[in-house]
Design an enzyme around this catalytic site. Structure first.
Site, PDB file in Angstrom:
ATOM      1  N   HIS A 316       3.015  -2.880  22.126  1.00  0.00           N
ATOM      2  CA  HIS A 316       1.561  -3.028  22.271  1.00  0.00           C
ATOM      3  C   HIS A 316       1.168  -2.471  23.631  1.00  0.00           C
ATOM      4  O   HIS A 316       1.880  -2.625  24.608  1.00  0.00           O
ATOM      5  CB  HIS A 316       1.161  -4.510  22.197  1.00  0.00           C
ATOM      6  CG  HIS A 316      -0.290  -4.698  21.914  1.00  0.00           C
ATOM      7  ND1 HIS A 316      -1.245  -4.625  22.889  1.00  0.00           N
ATOM      8  CD2 HIS A 316      -0.938  -4.913  20.748  1.00  0.00           C
ATOM      9  CE1 HIS A 316      -2.439  -4.812  22.344  1.00  0.00           C
ATOM     10  NE2 HIS A 316      -2.285  -4.986  21.044  1.00  0.00           N
ATOM     11  N   ASP A 373       0.921  -7.404  13.676  1.00  0.00           N
ATOM     12  CA  ASP A 373       1.191  -6.771  12.379  1.00  0.00           C
ATOM     13  C   ASP A 373       2.590  -7.077  11.861  1.00  0.00           C
ATOM     14  O   ASP A 373       2.850  -6.958  10.670  1.00  0.00           O
ATOM     15  CB  ASP A 373       1.002  -5.254  12.503  1.00  0.00           C
ATOM     16  CG  ASP A 373      -0.451  -4.937  12.814  1.00  0.00           C
ATOM     17  OD1 ASP A 373      -0.717  -4.288  13.838  1.00  0.00           O
ATOM     18  OD2 ASP A 373      -1.325  -5.384  12.043  1.00  0.00           O
TER      19      ASP A 373
HETATM   20  C1  SDX Z   1      -2.621  -3.029  16.791  1.00  0.00           C
HETATM   21  O1  SDX Z   1      -4.886  -2.100  21.081  1.00  0.00           O
HETATM   22  C2  SDX Z   1      -4.903  -3.150  20.381  1.00  0.00           C
HETATM   23  O2  SDX Z   1      -5.295  -4.215  20.826  1.00  0.00           O
HETATM   24  C3  SDX Z   1      -4.482  -2.983  18.939  1.00  0.00           C
HETATM   25  C4  SDX Z   1      -4.377  -4.257  18.103  1.00  0.00           C
HETATM   26  C5  SDX Z   1      -5.747  -4.862  17.858  1.00  0.00           C
HETATM   27  O3  SDX Z   1      -5.800  -6.069  17.566  1.00  0.00           O
HETATM   28  O4  SDX Z   1      -6.757  -4.115  17.856  1.00  0.00           O
HETATM   29  O5  SDX Z   1      -3.575  -5.208  18.779  1.00  0.00           O
HETATM   30  C6  SDX Z   1      -3.766  -3.988  16.732  1.00  0.00           C
HETATM   31  O6  SDX Z   1      -2.855  -1.863  16.637  1.00  0.00           O
HETATM   32  C7  SDX Z   1      -1.238  -3.551  17.092  1.00  0.00           C
HETATM   33  C8  SDX Z   1      -0.192  -2.394  17.260  1.00  0.00           C
HETATM   34  C9  SDX Z   1       0.257  -1.987  15.844  1.00  0.00           C
HETATM   35  N1  SDX Z   1       1.047  -0.761  15.899  1.00  0.00           N
HETATM   36  C10 SDX Z   1       2.380  -0.771  15.664  1.00  0.00           C
HETATM   37  O7  SDX Z   1       3.037  -1.797  15.491  1.00  0.00           O
HETATM   38  C11 SDX Z   1       3.000   0.607  15.605  1.00  0.00           C
HETATM   39  C12 SDX Z   1       4.290   0.632  16.424  1.00  0.00           C
HETATM   40  N2  SDX Z   1       3.951   0.479  17.843  1.00  0.00           N
HETATM   41  C13 SDX Z   1       3.748   1.677  18.606  1.00  0.00           C
HETATM   42  O8  SDX Z   1       3.442   2.835  17.981  1.00  0.00           O
HETATM   43  C14 SDX Z   1       3.266   1.464  20.044  1.00  0.00           C
HETATM   44  O9  SDX Z   1       3.946   0.397  20.548  1.00  0.00           O
HETATM   45  C15 SDX Z   1       1.790   1.269  20.251  1.00  0.00           C
HETATM   46  C16 SDX Z   1       0.982   2.367  19.647  1.00  0.00           C
HETATM   47  C17 SDX Z   1       1.360  -0.030  19.681  1.00  0.00           C
HETATM   48  C18 SDX Z   1       1.540   1.229  21.769  1.00  0.00           C
HETATM   49  O10 SDX Z   1       1.786   2.490  22.251  1.00  0.00           O
HETATM   50  P1  SDX Z   1       1.690   2.808  23.840  1.00  0.00           P
HETATM   51  O11 SDX Z   1       1.105   1.660  24.590  1.00  0.00           O
HETATM   52  O12 SDX Z   1       1.059   4.147  23.987  1.00  0.00           O
HETATM   53  O13 SDX Z   1       3.189   2.801  24.256  1.00  0.00           O
HETATM   54  P2  SDX Z   1       4.092   4.093  24.286  1.00  0.00           P
HETATM   55  O14 SDX Z   1       3.973   4.821  22.984  1.00  0.00           O
HETATM   56  O15 SDX Z   1       3.809   4.814  25.553  1.00  0.00           O
HETATM   57  O16 SDX Z   1       5.553   3.413  24.320  1.00  0.00           O
HETATM   58  C19 SDX Z   1       6.164   3.047  25.539  1.00  0.00           C
HETATM   59  C20 SDX Z   1       7.662   3.215  25.284  1.00  0.00           C
HETATM   60  C21 SDX Z   1       7.998   4.620  24.761  1.00  0.00           C
HETATM   61  O17 SDX Z   1       9.355   4.860  25.136  1.00  0.00           O
HETATM   62  P3  SDX Z   1       9.626   5.783  26.494  1.00  0.00           P
HETATM   63  O18 SDX Z   1       8.850   7.065  26.313  1.00  0.00           O
HETATM   64  O19 SDX Z   1       9.105   4.924  27.646  1.00  0.00           O
HETATM   65  O20 SDX Z   1      11.120   5.974  26.513  1.00  0.00           O
HETATM   66  O21 SDX Z   1       8.068   2.303  24.227  1.00  0.00           O
HETATM   67  C22 SDX Z   1       8.536   3.064  23.099  1.00  0.00           C
HETATM   68  C23 SDX Z   1       7.976   4.468  23.251  1.00  0.00           C
HETATM   69  O22 SDX Z   1       8.838   5.410  22.600  1.00  0.00           O
HETATM   70  N3  SDX Z   1       7.987   2.386  21.909  1.00  0.00           N
HETATM   71  C24 SDX Z   1       8.667   2.159  20.787  1.00  0.00           C
HETATM   72  C25 SDX Z   1       7.781   1.460  19.951  1.00  0.00           C
HETATM   73  N4  SDX Z   1       6.611   1.290  20.581  1.00  0.00           N
HETATM   74  C26 SDX Z   1       6.738   1.881  21.791  1.00  0.00           C
HETATM   75  N5  SDX Z   1       9.939   2.488  20.410  1.00  0.00           N
HETATM   76  C27 SDX Z   1      10.297   2.086  19.153  1.00  0.00           C
HETATM   77  N6  SDX Z   1       9.501   1.395  18.305  1.00  0.00           N
HETATM   78  C28 SDX Z   1       8.244   1.077  18.680  1.00  0.00           C
HETATM   79  N7  SDX Z   1       7.446   0.386  17.833  1.00  0.00           N
END
Ligand code: SDX
Length: 427
Positions: A316, A373
């Site tokens: 998140h 989720d």
């Molecule tokens: C919702 O914003 C909100 O408030 C949203 C929400 C709401 O109520 O409105 O809370 C609802 O959308 C919840 C989130 C649902 N999405 C998912 O579960 C999809 C999986 N999660 C990701 O795609 C991700 O974590 C996000 C999109 C939620 C957040 O992305 P960020 O903040 O841009 O984080 P990032 O992509 O920069 O990740 C940071 C690191 C990265 O690794 P490095 O580049 O530092 O090595 O964490 C890794 C990412 O690769 N990472 C994951 C991961 N999520 C982040 N690695 C594996 N699996 C994951 N799910």
């Protein structure tokens, strides 16, 4: 006490620029850089707005470090335990919980506004039956602007409230109609003798012309346990600060477009797998893994930078601790395990993912915890909600948040059209 400020020094010219620091009532302060470009001729650069506050708001507060969420200052755990979703809607729209009389009047108004113009039925029936309900929802909410064009020009509180109550009331009906259309079965009209959440389940499940009674014994098609569980899920999804879909709603609000096309844009933004579409993907992922013994293989894929596979329901932008909504849902899962016959196999795989990820350095070092989720899908699955309807359920819960934030934007004298700049690296 001296006014708090931040000074930027341009090392090429040696010139310094001072900007005021503004404090909120909770959470991080902000540096007010609204004159930065005029002063320096430069832009700040923040793709994805990881360090940028886009507005001032009094509606919802998240403390990502502590894993705290408050609607109008009240912790989400309290609201989920003590209040119905409609009372939470009233709170988000009016800044306080309703008294008993206000709650009854609000409930009655929402029931009466739950009907939609017959023209919208025809619109929904024009979609192929395989159309995703999110496509139907965003289209029909955009079409709703044509039936209530007067909301393009709102001048007083009563009109704001009417616009908000209308869309909150009609979304469940449109979502249920979209589902019935996908099955090719007759639409069930709202039944105003039923509460908001019961009515939605009724419109999803009822057989035409058969009244479904909630009885202490016998065949129950909509049980009180299901109603209470779904009502809590709606409350947990009601608002969440400036997330991607709310930012979209505010962006459309800033151009002066109709409020319902802004909500429609929010629905479209929520559909993405990285956002609200994650709940549907979590179940698909658990089913794809299929066996608890295969969990380590998928955890390895989630960690592999060369593999696009991500663990849906994890991570998140704001929470760097457990999502407090996930905690409420996890408790709900444990309570409902027996009563709703939660799918033991899906639960076992989800539990194994959670156990491994919460101790694996890749996830721990990146503060990747289960989000809302990760848990909502298993409960919706047990509520016999079909998977394509998971994100529409999120829409039903979040519509009040979008419309409350839309109203706050319109009332904010500091609001301007959203028009960011860029770092140009082209020819
Ligand atoms: C919702 O914003 C909100 O408030 C949203 C929400 C709401 O109520 O409105 O809370 C609802 O959308 C919840 C989130 C649902 N999405 C998912 O579960 C999809 C999986 N999660 C990701 O795609 C991700 O974590 C996000 C999109 C939620 C957040 O992305 P960020 O903040 O841009 O984080 P990032 O992509 O920069 O990740 C940071 C690191 C990265 O690794 P490095 O580049 O530092 O090595 O964490 C890794 C990412 O690769 N990472 C994951 C991961 N999520 C982040 N690695 C594996 N699996 C994951 N799910």
């Amino acid at each position: 006490m001296a006014k708090k400020s931040m000074t930027f020094t341009d090392n090429t010219t040696g010139k310094s620029y001072e900007y005021p620091v503004l404090d909120g009532t909770r959470g991080p302060s902000v540096v007010d850089i609204r004159t930065f470009y005029k002063d320096t001729g430069m832009f700040t650069y923040d793709p994805g707005f990881t360090s940028t506050a886009s507005c001032e708001s009094k509606i919802t507060f998240i403390d990502g470090g502590k894993g705290e969420l408050r609607y109008r200052g009240i912790p989400i755990e309290e609201l989920a335990k003590n209040n119905t979703y409609l009372e939470v809607c009233y709170l988000l729209l009016n800044g306080r919980l309703p008294d008993r009389q206000e709650a009854e009047a609000f409930d009655l108004e929402i029931r009466h506004r739950s009907f939609v113009h017959e023209g919208l039925k025809n619109l929904i029936e024009s979609f192929p039956s395989a159309a995703h309900p999110m496509a139907i929802l965003s289209s029909s909410v955009s079409a709703l602007a044509s039936f209530y064009y007067e909301h393009l020009d709102i001048n007083n509180e009563a009109e704001y409230q009417e616009m908000a109550r209308r869309i909150i009331a009609k979304i469940p009906t449109l979502a249920a109609f979209a589902y019935r259309h996908s099955l090719g079965i007759p639409f069930i009209y709202p039944d105003i003798s039923r509460s908001f959440t019961e009515n939605f389940l009724y419109m999803m499940r009822a057989y035409p012309h058969e009244r479904m009674k909630i009885t202490p014994e016998g065949e129950q098609q909509v049980s009180q346990v299901e109603i209470d569980a779904l009502d809590t899920i709606f409350t947990l999804h009601a608002d969440h600060e400036q997330n991607a879909s709310t930012t979209t709603v505010r962006g459309v609000a800033s151009t002066g477009a109709h409020p319902y096309v802004a909500i429609s844009a929010g629905i479209s933004a929520l559909w993405g797998r990285a956002h609200g579409g994650a709940n549907e993907s979590v179940i698909a992922q658990l089913e794809m893994i299929g066996d608890v013994k295969k969990v380590p293989e998928y955890i390895a894929r989630a960690k592999d930078k060369n593999d696009p596979f991500r663990l849906m329901g994890f991570g998140h932008r704001v929470y760097k601790n457990f999502d407090p909504r996930a905690k409420v849902l996890k408790k709900l899962q444990d309570q409902l395990k027996e009563e709703l016959h939660l799918d033991a196999k899906l639960l076992e795989i989800a539990h194994e993912i959670e156990q491994i990820a919460l101790h694996d350095d890749y996830f721990v070092s990146r503060n990747l915890y289960p989000n809302i989720d990760f848990y909502s899908g298993v409960i919706l699955y047990a509520l016999k909600i079909p998977r394509p309807m998971f994100t529409p359920i999120f829409v039903i819960g979040r519509t009040v948040g979008w419309v409350a934030q839309w109203i706050e934007f319109k009332k904010d004298p500091a609001s301007k059209i959203a028009r960011p700049r860029q770092l140009y690296t082209g020819a």
